[in-house]
Design an enzyme around this catalytic site. Sequence first.
Site, short mmCIF file in Angstrom:
data_model
loop_
_atom_site.label_atom_id
_atom_site.label_comp_id
_atom_site.label_asym_id
_atom_site.label_seq_id
_atom_site.Cartn_x
_atom_site.Cartn_y
_atom_site.Cartn_z
N GLY A 1 -34.44 -1.24 0.90
CA GLY A 1 -33.48 -1.91 0.03
C GLY A 1 -33.14 -3.30 0.53
O GLY A 1 -33.89 -3.89 1.31
N ASN B 1 -23.98 5.30 14.51
CA ASN B 1 -24.09 4.26 13.48
C ASN B 1 -25.24 3.30 13.77
O ASN B 1 -25.97 2.89 12.87
CB ASN B 1 -22.77 3.49 13.35
CG ASN B 1 -21.81 4.17 12.39
OD1 ASN B 1 -22.13 5.24 11.85
ND2 ASN B 1 -20.65 3.59 12.18
N LYS C 1 0.84 -1.20 0.00
CA LYS C 1 0.00 0.00 0.00
C LYS C 1 0.88 1.25 0.00
O LYS C 1 0.65 2.19 -0.76
CB LYS C 1 -0.89 -0.03 1.26
CG LYS C 1 -2.03 0.93 1.25
CD LYS C 1 -2.95 0.73 2.45
CE LYS C 1 -4.09 -0.22 2.18
NZ LYS C 1 -5.08 -0.31 3.23
N CYS D 1 -18.83 -0.51 8.18
CA CYS D 1 -19.11 0.04 9.51
C CYS D 1 -20.38 -0.48 10.18
O CYS D 1 -20.30 -1.04 11.28
CB CYS D 1 -19.15 1.57 9.43
SG CYS D 1 -17.54 2.27 9.06
N PHE E 1 -16.67 10.34 11.11
CA PHE E 1 -18.03 10.13 10.60
C PHE E 1 -18.10 10.19 9.07
O PHE E 1 -19.20 10.20 8.52
CB PHE E 1 -18.98 11.17 11.21
CG PHE E 1 -19.06 11.09 12.70
CD1 PHE E 1 -19.93 10.18 13.31
CD2 PHE E 1 -18.26 11.87 13.51
CE1 PHE E 1 -19.98 10.07 14.69
CE2 PHE E 1 -18.32 11.78 14.89
CZ PHE E 1 -19.18 10.87 15.49
N LEU E 2 -16.95 10.24 8.39
CA LEU E 2 -17.01 10.35 6.93
C LEU E 2 -17.70 9.12 6.34
O LEU E 2 -17.68 8.04 6.91
CB LEU E 2 -15.61 10.52 6.34
CG LEU E 2 -14.55 9.41 6.52
CD1 LEU E 2 -14.76 8.25 5.59
CD2 LEU E 2 -13.17 9.99 6.31
N1 LIG Z 1 -14.38 3.17 6.18
C1 LIG Z 1 -15.25 4.05 6.68
O1 LIG Z 1 -16.15 4.54 6.00
C2 LIG Z 1 -15.12 4.50 8.11
C3 LIG Z 1 -15.82 5.64 8.55
C4 LIG Z 1 -15.69 6.04 9.86
C5 LIG Z 1 -14.91 5.32 10.75
N2 LIG Z 1 -14.27 4.19 10.32
C6 LIG Z 1 -13.42 3.47 11.28
O2 LIG Z 1 -12.06 3.81 11.04
C7 LIG Z 1 -11.20 2.69 11.27
C8 LIG Z 1 -10.39 2.39 10.02
O3 LIG Z 1 -11.29 2.01 9.00
P1 LIG Z 1 -10.83 1.90 7.48
O4 LIG Z 1 -12.06 1.65 6.69
O5 LIG Z 1 -9.95 3.05 7.13
O6 LIG Z 1 -9.94 0.57 7.54
P2 LIG Z 1 -8.94 -0.01 6.43
O7 LIG Z 1 -8.95 -1.47 6.60
O8 LIG Z 1 -9.25 0.59 5.10
O9 LIG Z 1 -7.51 0.58 6.88
C9 LIG Z 1 -6.84 0.22 8.04
C10 LIG Z 1 -5.34 0.26 7.75
O10 LIG Z 1 -4.60 0.10 8.97
C11 LIG Z 1 -3.41 -0.59 8.68
N3 LIG Z 1 -2.80 -1.10 9.91
C12 LIG Z 1 -3.19 -2.14 10.69
N4 LIG Z 1 -2.38 -2.26 11.76
C13 LIG Z 1 -1.46 -1.27 11.69
C14 LIG Z 1 -0.36 -0.86 12.50
N5 LIG Z 1 -0.05 -1.49 13.63
N6 LIG Z 1 0.37 0.21 12.10
C15 LIG Z 1 0.07 0.85 10.96
N7 LIG Z 1 -0.96 0.52 10.14
C16 LIG Z 1 -1.71 -0.53 10.50
C17 LIG Z 1 -3.87 -1.65 7.70
O11 LIG Z 1 -2.79 -2.18 6.96
C18 LIG Z 1 -4.88 -0.86 6.83
O12 LIG Z 1 -4.25 -0.29 5.70
C19 LIG Z 1 -12.14 1.56 11.72
O13 LIG Z 1 -12.20 1.54 13.11
C20 LIG Z 1 -13.48 1.96 11.14
O14 LIG Z 1 -14.57 1.44 11.86
C21 LIG Z 1 -14.34 3.79 9.03
#
Ligand SMILES: NC(=O)c1ccc[n+]([C@@H]2O[C@H](COP(=O)([O-])OP(=O)(O)OC[C@H]3O[C@@H](n4cnc5c(N)ncnc54)[C@H](O)[C@@H]3O)[C@@H](O)[C@H]2O)c1
Length: 435
Positions: free
Chosen positions: A256, A211, A35, A263, A152-153
């Site tokens: 739907g 959520n 990545k 999430c 919250f995005l």
């Molecule tokens: N995706 C969404 O729409 C969204 C919205 C709001 C909140 N969240 C929350 O945000 C958090 C992240 O979600 P996401 O969708 O971005 O996840 P994701 O899986 O896309 O990204 C997480 C990243 O963290 C990396 N990672 C794991 N362990 C690590 C470490 N020790 N050091 C460095 N990097 C590490 C992984 O390799 C991965 O690239 C979750 O808790 C999720 O619930 C997500």
Amino acid sequence: MNVVMIGSGYVGLVSGACFAEFGAKVTCLDVDEAKIESLKAGKIPIYEPGLDELVERNVAAGRLQFTTEYDPVVASADLVFIAVGTPTRRGDGHADLVYVYEAAKQIARHLSGYTVIVDKSTVPVGTARQVERLIGEENSGADFDVASNPEFLREGSAIGDFMRPDRVVLGVESERAEALLRELYRPINLIEAPIHVTNLESAELVKYASNAFLAVKISFINEIANLCEQVGADVHAVAKGMGLDGRIGKKFLHAGPGYGGSCFPKDTTALIRIAQENAASCRIVEAAVEVNAAQKARMVKKIREVLGGSESGKKIAVLGLTFKPETDDMRDSPSLAIIPNLIDKGAVVHAHDPQGVAEARKLLPQQVSYCDDVFAAVKGADLVVLMTEWNEYRGLDLVRIKQLMQGDAFVDLRNVYEPAQMRELGFRYVCVGRE
Ligand SMILES: NC(=O)c1ccc[n+]([C@@H]2O[C@H](COP(=O)([O-])OP(=O)(O)OC[C@H]3O[C@@H](n4cnc5c(N)ncnc54)[C@H](O)[C@@H]3O)[C@@H](O)[C@H]2O)c1
């Protein structure tokens, strides 16, 4: 201001790029070497509208960089955000915190000077205090505060949501940490987005409660849609009539196939676990989760019924695989619950999705054939399922589709089309709550 984002996924990368756009010097760190290599080469590993230009601009301006190494970036950071995944732990529904705790330990080893460690990941109540304890144990001389800043995005509109949020929630218990976070979020304050400051526990719970509430709203309207089918009502008319009431609001009242995504499924089950562990009741959310699973099963039944009771040997064209439009995210997408069922019963599935195919290939049964365009997918099909409401499916050339199909059944799981018009075009049209 120096900012490090630990985790460069949907949240870490978008937040990091947006903070850089606000003027901070940001390093996005990830343990996933592929990545980071891809980001260094200017390739964005996810599909999110506008993200490529935002990243490119801020990299060129010297405000955004990428690394796999905690050293030296954490030492020079004012704020270190934890934005790693918190998936459902196998077996018990609890949020899996291994990545959060691993990141916290790594951060602790590299701290130097006063630093605020900010939980941006969605984490159960009490996690920020646990992170605080872990860092203190790992590095007893560290000068730090821990804060909670849930995100919250929404995928698909992540940059706009981040830059113009309804609110920023800060769980923070030290004036110094609050001042740094307020300074970082100053551009958001300039557009008068409220900054809501709470203690750590409340901030953590705001995210789950929000959520879960939205998931409840979706399951609610899905149950009403099912009732509509029984009594001859139209869920569009019902939802509109409800939504005009300012106390209810019109959003999240779209019937739907059930919610999915990265999430809602995991956060609802995690909230139920948090309540159980604290001897509190969470029955409304439990019901929403049950209704959601039943809704997906109901969609399979709908498809089977239109096919005369059997999918065996039938060619089904599926339009849309991701859990919603404008993302390539397939996590917990309804398509993952519906398509394998159809294949198990002998259906031949040809699928199209504007962005999700690469992820879908990893998660769907290998029997699925992927098509480059809608017309290739529907050619010779007995039935079309509109699974995700991508814009390009909102104005389909329905006459051509009808001509290309072998059958005439169209199952619209997102209620994109008007039943009367579809019938006029000769389709046996089935949707959700509008029979
Ligand atoms: N995706 C969404 O729409 C969204 C919205 C709001 C909140 N969240 C929350 O945000 C958090 C992240 O979600 P996401 O969708 O971005 O996840 P994701 O899986 O896309 O990204 C997480 C990243 O963290 C990396 N990672 C794991 N362990 C690590 C470490 N020790 N050091 C460095 N990097 C590490 C992984 O390799 C991965 O690239 C979750 O808790 C999720 O619930 C997500």
